[in-house]
Design a protein around this motif. Structure first.
Motif, short mmCIF file in Angstrom:
data_model
loop_
_atom_site.label_atom_id
_atom_site.label_comp_id
_atom_site.label_asym_id
_atom_site.label_seq_id
_atom_site.Cartn_x
_atom_site.Cartn_y
_atom_site.Cartn_z
N SER A 406 0.81 -1.21 0.00
CA SER A 406 0.00 0.00 0.00
C SER A 406 0.84 1.25 0.00
O SER A 406 0.39 2.31 -0.41
CB SER A 406 -0.92 0.00 1.23
N SER A 407 2.10 1.18 0.47
CA SER A 407 2.93 2.38 0.53
C SER A 407 3.95 2.47 -0.58
O SER A 407 4.68 3.43 -0.67
CB SER A 407 3.67 2.42 1.87
N ARG A 408 3.98 1.43 -1.45
CA ARG A 408 5.02 1.43 -2.48
C ARG A 408 4.55 2.14 -3.73
O ARG A 408 4.44 1.59 -4.82
CB ARG A 408 5.44 -0.01 -2.79
N THR A 409 4.20 3.42 -3.58
CA THR A 409 3.86 4.25 -4.71
C THR A 409 4.93 5.31 -4.84
O THR A 409 5.59 5.68 -3.87
CB THR A 409 2.50 4.93 -4.50
N THR A 410 5.10 5.83 -6.03
CA THR A 410 6.19 6.77 -6.28
C THR A 410 5.67 8.19 -6.28
O THR A 410 4.76 8.52 -7.02
CB THR A 410 6.84 6.47 -7.63
N ALA A 411 6.25 9.03 -5.45
CA ALA A 411 5.86 10.43 -5.41
C ALA A 411 6.22 11.11 -6.72
O ALA A 411 7.22 10.79 -7.35
CB ALA A 411 6.54 11.15 -4.25
N THR A 412 5.42 12.09 -7.13
CA THR A 412 5.62 12.72 -8.43
C THR A 412 6.98 13.38 -8.53
O THR A 412 7.64 13.31 -9.55
CB THR A 412 4.53 13.77 -8.66
N ALA A 413 7.44 14.00 -7.44
CA ALA A 413 8.68 14.76 -7.52
C ALA A 413 9.87 14.00 -6.98
O ALA A 413 10.89 14.58 -6.66
CB ALA A 413 8.53 16.07 -6.74
N THR A 414 9.75 12.69 -6.85
CA THR A 414 10.85 11.90 -6.30
C THR A 414 11.29 10.87 -7.31
O THR A 414 10.46 10.17 -7.86
CB THR A 414 10.40 11.18 -5.01
N PRO A 415 12.61 10.78 -7.58
CA PRO A 415 13.05 9.77 -8.55
C PRO A 415 12.85 8.38 -8.00
O PRO A 415 13.08 8.13 -6.83
CB PRO A 415 14.55 10.08 -8.72
N THR A 416 12.41 7.46 -8.87
CA THR A 416 12.23 6.09 -8.43
C THR A 416 13.54 5.35 -8.46
O THR A 416 14.45 5.72 -9.16
CB THR A 416 11.20 5.38 -9.32
N ALA A 417 13.64 4.27 -7.74
CA ALA A 417 14.90 3.60 -7.57
C ALA A 417 15.33 2.76 -8.73
O ALA A 417 14.53 2.27 -9.47
CB ALA A 417 14.83 2.67 -6.38
N THR A 418 17.19 3.04 -8.28
CA THR A 418 17.55 2.27 -8.10
C THR A 418 17.95 1.87 -8.18
O THR A 418 18.87 2.11 -8.38
CB THR A 418 18.21 2.89 -7.84
N GLY A 419 17.98 2.56 -9.41
CA GLY A 419 18.61 1.74 -9.51
C GLY A 419 18.40 1.64 -9.27
O GLY A 419 18.67 2.22 -9.66
N GLN A 499 -0.59 -3.73 -15.10
CA GLN A 499 -0.50 -3.04 -13.82
C GLN A 499 0.22 -3.90 -12.78
O GLN A 499 -0.15 -5.05 -12.56
CB GLN A 499 -1.90 -2.71 -13.31
N PRO A 500 1.25 -3.38 -12.10
CA PRO A 500 1.89 -4.14 -11.02
C PRO A 500 0.93 -4.34 -9.86
O PRO A 500 -0.02 -3.58 -9.68
CB PRO A 500 3.08 -3.25 -10.62
N ARG A 501 1.21 -5.34 -9.06
CA ARG A 501 0.43 -5.50 -7.84
C ARG A 501 0.75 -4.39 -6.86
O ARG A 501 -0.11 -3.90 -6.13
CB ARG A 501 0.71 -6.86 -7.19
N SER A 502 2.02 -4.01 -6.80
CA SER A 502 2.45 -2.91 -5.93
C SER A 502 3.62 -2.23 -6.61
O SER A 502 4.27 -2.78 -7.51
CB SER A 502 2.86 -3.43 -4.55
N GLY A 503 3.90 -1.02 -6.21
CA GLY A 503 5.01 -0.28 -6.80
C GLY A 503 4.75 0.08 -8.24
O GLY A 503 3.60 0.30 -8.65
N ASN A 504 5.81 0.14 -9.04
CA ASN A 504 5.72 0.62 -10.41
C ASN A 504 6.23 -0.36 -11.46
O ASN A 504 6.18 -0.07 -12.64
CB ASN A 504 6.50 1.93 -10.56
#
Length: 615
Positions: A406-419, A499-504
């Motif tokens: 439920s919390s693994r969403t990516t904020a608009t202004a934050t780069p996603t990982a990770t690498g 669509q992923p189950r969670s995250g992106n």
């Protein structure tokens, strides 16, 4: 449920962000109705006239597709965004400042005209590039800027390039030696050690010193502007408020995440586009690392994917890259030995990450919903795989699978990982439309599809000495890249597809309108005396769920654990658990094989949130 058709290109990944590494793959053609096209990961940036002058810096760079047939390139798409960062030296005083030239789409105009900077007399300007895609190619007036994007006549570095950087560092080093430029000391971190640099083995990954710390503003219309206080105040509020585009980079990871967690302060300099503000830059990071990083120093190794040519080590390309980040050329001491680099990563890197867990486990990372400690450990494991390092069980082991779904969403202004990138990738300003039902409505069917095990191993009893652990690296694919998984092209996919189950990100096998086979595999060692179980979430979606022709087979080495078909199609994800206890004390390769038999059914087998627990 269609997957894209295949053609020559490369796949952008959030992992590439985290790791700053590019992975060759393919580009999609028109997808099925339930999947959006994958963004073209190979773009070209056009250098304007007189790039080292004030007017040249204020002239927007333009972004376009390297091969237009593979799709357009849009700066406002966080998966394709390119970034430019200049650092300026006044040779008379040693004063340093920073300016970020703007990047816009070819044929478009800026949301706000860039600020024309005021440069000191005889200013020495260095320019660096970062990229959230796969391969960025330089074009335009690159010769006038003394730009380097790779070895002459060879392949581009990938996500990195520079203009006039060696001249800038030569002038800056001379100013420092003359007492004009004072490089600030690192300070002491909360762990009692010197604050980390971009050459600390606790910071670097498989391709260090890549990308920049530039940030742009993007409008809902897809135009861009420099990030300044004035632009933020005048570009609208509410729904019209611009969002941030960031470059997933080692530098951003250090300056924005590690330093604050460890009580360190990054070196900043005045922003020539935003009077009164100070910003970080790649050049500042590298100057400080060159002066203060204690041995052993992490320098770009010959095994770095960005300095390889046709997957082979290349000394000339390595030296060109090093020259752009103020590192010595290959020699008797700084010899770029891949084995030594691997050894330092597995020992010193893991030790520093573990030492700092008390500070990093409680703070956010570039991957929204994941703490910084877990981010760093997963990034380390992926780097060791990407560099081909021998991997004893890393000292720094991810604590679990990251944050709750439920919390693994990516904020608009934050780069996603990770690498990544860090990785460390910026989320596109327009949120991708979910495929099919929304996550909240895609409930698990009351009657679960039946596993059909073949030759399933007999469980063994665990001993009391087994330490509970989760063994899979990149379990939710949130780096946006496969590593440490091995996968065929286009298996690791973002939320613009299924669509992923969670995250992106998820692993998408099958779904092609023709016969095809996809694989996804990872090798782990199951400790002796342990019970072991593999679990994952599976969404089977098919345009014709009646035939059972298309299959997903799960194997442990050569043993088939389960087989699923298009008859297992459901409206959402179904949880699967398979016993691996018979493999205790062995190396085991977990392999998912998706077979699209004819393309008539167009069946997608989508996997997310994998776990291999031992206890």
């Amino acid at each position: 449920m269609t997957r894209p058709a295949l053609g020559l290109a490369a796949l952008l990944s959030a992992g590439a962000a985290v790791l700053g590494v590019s992975f060759a793959a393919t580009t999609p053609a028109a997808p099925h109705a339930d999947a959006a096209a994958q963004p073209n990961p190979n773009c070209t940036i056009k250098v304007p006239a007189n790039p080292l002058t004030a007017q040249g810096l204020a002239t927007p760079y333009t972004l376009e597709a390297t091969a237009p047939a593979q799709g357009a390139c849009h700066e406002s798409n966080g998966n394709q965004s390119a970034f430019v960062q200049a650092t300026v030296l006044d040779p008379a005083t040693g004063a340093i400042s920073v300016y970020s030239p703007l990047v816009i789409d070819k044929g478009s105009a800026p949301a706000v005209a860039p600020v024309v900077p005021t440069l000191p007399a005889n200013a020495v300007v260095g320019i660096w590039f970062g990229y959230n895609g796969n391969v960025l190619t330089l074009a335009g007036q690159s010769a006038a800027g003394k730009c380097v994007g790779g070895a002459p006549g060879g392949q581009p570095f990938g996500q990195f390039a520079y203009c006039n950087a060696p001249a800038f560092f030569t002038a800056a080093n001379s100013a420092e030696a003359a007492g004009k430029l004072a490089v600030p000391p690192l300070g002491t971190a909360r762990d009692g050690k010197p604050c980390p640099t971009t050459r600390d083995f606790g910071v670097v990954d498989q391709d260090q010193s890549d990308n920049v710390t530039t940030e742009y503003l993007s409008t809902t219309q897809g135009t861009t502007a420099q990030k300044t206080a004035k632009n933020l105040a005048t570009m609208g509020g509410g729904a019209a408020r611009p969002t941030a585009l960031l470059n997933g980079s080692d530098n951003l990871l250090l300056d924005n995440f590690l330093d604050p967690a460890l009580g360190c302060t990054p070196w900043t300099a005045p922003d020539l586009a935003d009077p009164g503000s100070k910003v970080t830059s790649l050049a500042l990071n590298e100057l400080q690392a060159a002066k203060f990083q204690a041995a052993p120093v992490a320098l770009v190794p010959l095994s770095d994917p960005m300095v390889n040519e046709n997957n082979q080590q290349n000394r000339n390309k390595t030296n060109l890259y090093r020259a752009g980040v103020n590192q010595p050329a290959l020699g008797a001491t700084a010899n770029g030995d891949p084995t030594a680099y691997c050894t330092s990563l597995t020992t010193l890197g893991a030790q520093r990450i573990n030492l700092d867990k008390q500070f990093t486990a409680a703070v956010p990372s570039p991957q929204d919903g994941q703490n910084l400690f877990d981010f760093l450990t997963q990034r380390l494991a992926a780097s060791l795989t990407g560099l081909g390092c021998q991997q004893p069980t890393p000292t720094a082991t991810p604590t679990a699978t990251g944050a709750s779904p439920s919390s693994r969403t990516t904020a608009t202004a934050t780069p996603t990982a990770t690498g990544a990138s860090p990785s460390s990738r910026t989320t596109a300003t327009a949120t991708p439309t979910a495929t099919g039902a929304s996550p909240s409505s895609r409930t698990t069917p009351t009657t679960k599809p039946t596993d059909t095990p073949t030759g399933k191993p007999t469980p063994t009893r665990a001993s009391a000495t087994c330490s509970p652990a989760q063994l899979l690296g990149n379990p939710g694919f949130e780096t946006g890249a496969a590593a440490p998984w091995t996968a065929t092209d286009y298996v690791i996919y973002d939320s613009t597809g299924m669509q992923p189950r969670s995250g992106n990100w998820d692993a998408w096998l099958g779904g092609y309108p023709y016969a095809a086979t996809d694989t996804l595999s990872q090798q782990v060692t199951v400790p002796a005396g342990c019970k072991a179980s593999l679990s994952f979430w599976l969404h089977v979606a098919s345009c014709n769920p009646s035939t059972g022709a298309d299959t997903l087979t799960v194997k442990a080495n050569s043993t088939t654990l389960a087989t699923y078909t298009n008859r297992d199609a459901s409206d959402g994800y179904v949880h699967k658990t398979l016993d691996l206890s018979a493999f205790a004390g062995q190396k085991v390769t977990i392999t998912f094989t998706g077979v699209e038999a004819t393309g008539a059914e167009q069946t997608s087998f989508v996997i997310d949130d994998t776990v291999l627990n031992v206890s």
